[in-house]
Design an enzyme around this catalytic site. Sequence first.
Site, mmCIF file in Angstrom:
data_model
loop_
_atom_site.group_PDB
_atom_site.id
_atom_site.type_symbol
_atom_site.label_atom_id
_atom_site.label_comp_id
_atom_site.label_asym_id
_atom_site.label_seq_id
_atom_site.Cartn_x
_atom_site.Cartn_y
_atom_site.Cartn_z
ATOM 1 C CD GLU A 241 -2.075 2.228 1.350
ATOM 2 O OE1 GLU A 241 -1.840 3.032 0.414
ATOM 3 O OE2 GLU A 241 -2.197 2.565 2.525
ATOM 4 C CB CYS B 32 -1.115 7.208 1.148
ATOM 5 S SG CYS B 32 -2.448 6.303 1.975
#
Length: 485
Positions: free
Chosen positions: A252, A286
Amino acid sequence: MSLLASEDWSRRALAEDWKVLTGGQIEVTEPATGQPIGWVSRATAQDVRASASAARRAQKAWAALPYAERAKIFRTAAALLEANRADYAEWIIRETGGIQPKAMFEIDSVLHLCHEAAAMPTQAQGCVLPSAADVTSIARRVPHGVVGVISPFNFPFLLSSRAVLPALATGNAVLLKPDPRTPVSGGVLLALLLQAAGLPRGVLHMLPGDAEAGEALVTDPDVAMVSFTGSTAVGRRVGELAGKHLKKVALELGGKNSLIVLDDADFDLAVSGGAWASWLHQGQICMSAGRHLVHEKLATNYARRMAEKARVLPVGDPFRQQVALGPVITQQQLQRVDRIVRESVAMGARLLAGGTCQGPFYAATVLADVTPAMPAFREELFGPVVSITAFGTDAEAAALANDTEYGLSAGIYSRDVARGMALARQLDVGLVHVNDQTVNDDGTMPMGGRGASGNGSRHGGPANWDEFTQWQWMTVRGTPPAYPL
């Protein structure tokens, strides 16, 4: 009693027991002041090897524990976390530089994850397959064995827990390596919580360390799967090493996420969502909006409103002041954000607010007239910058949003839901929100991205079974068959 006072964890790591490891000490620094606030023990490759071996030995008994006993540990952890909320929040604020609401969001999210983990041992873990009349054919989910988790600095308590809890709930042992910038929030807090909740000795190892420890974890023969959350550059290295050793890997990674404001959007709500998406936790998420793609009819007013907001947002030490933005995590990251802003302005972007720093604090910043050639459009910012690019048509908005190697999150604002959904279907992202901004998280949803944002893996909800277990086919016959040879 406070969990932080329940064990002598200072200058130690959890390797079966709390002990001093062979790599010396990591000084834990408060980014707002630059002052040390603690120390933990640093793991070397030798320490990782010893812990991986011990975790493998402990895993079989843990997986064989009755499901009700495993579920009880996670419920107990939730109760302990609720009782220690204030102590845990203080560490998250001071170590990450996040404001108090951000710390409380992390804690609430981990409470949710504890309850989700408690439910997993009681869920169906396989299915009966079609077979001949005298054969029972079963497909069942079985744990990998030992799972390695490498977590980042920005939401360390949440993002460590997001992988560690379901990995444990599905019967794995875990080696957790938190980011060396946030080893307490990303490692110590979770280790103390699960230890106090009754997790058996040796099932979880918490090993703060740098690249040496990380590479040792990824390549260790006793670690069957690696879950990594962090930068794309490091994720490529993790994927390379994991592939070489034939390990399952969940990546991720970063994002260059687009917030798209169509001409029929609710303007005030779009501005509010855009501010949240780029300035929450100084943009160090993110899923932060790295691009604000705004219809040309609205772009000028949108930029003006964002600049007005930016100029009044208080910036400072979130532990000692009431602020909206705290410090950038390191001087290196602050310099990187400043470079992207300065280079974009030199190429023609208009700086409407911010673009300045004082110590570790970078002001909320607004750039208008950003073009696809500029660093503010192309590079992941990971800083408090609103970067605005105008577009004329929905097709142009989709093309601009997809003009990136990343593919994590997107948000679309439009009063016409069908129009918003039609645009959403054109976006190459793992997460998309119609009439909401880009930063959304929920432990019951499959979180992850595409392209340079990840390898298609997911954390959360039903995806946890996919990631942290593997299929095993089993057949059972009453009488062995006779073969012709």
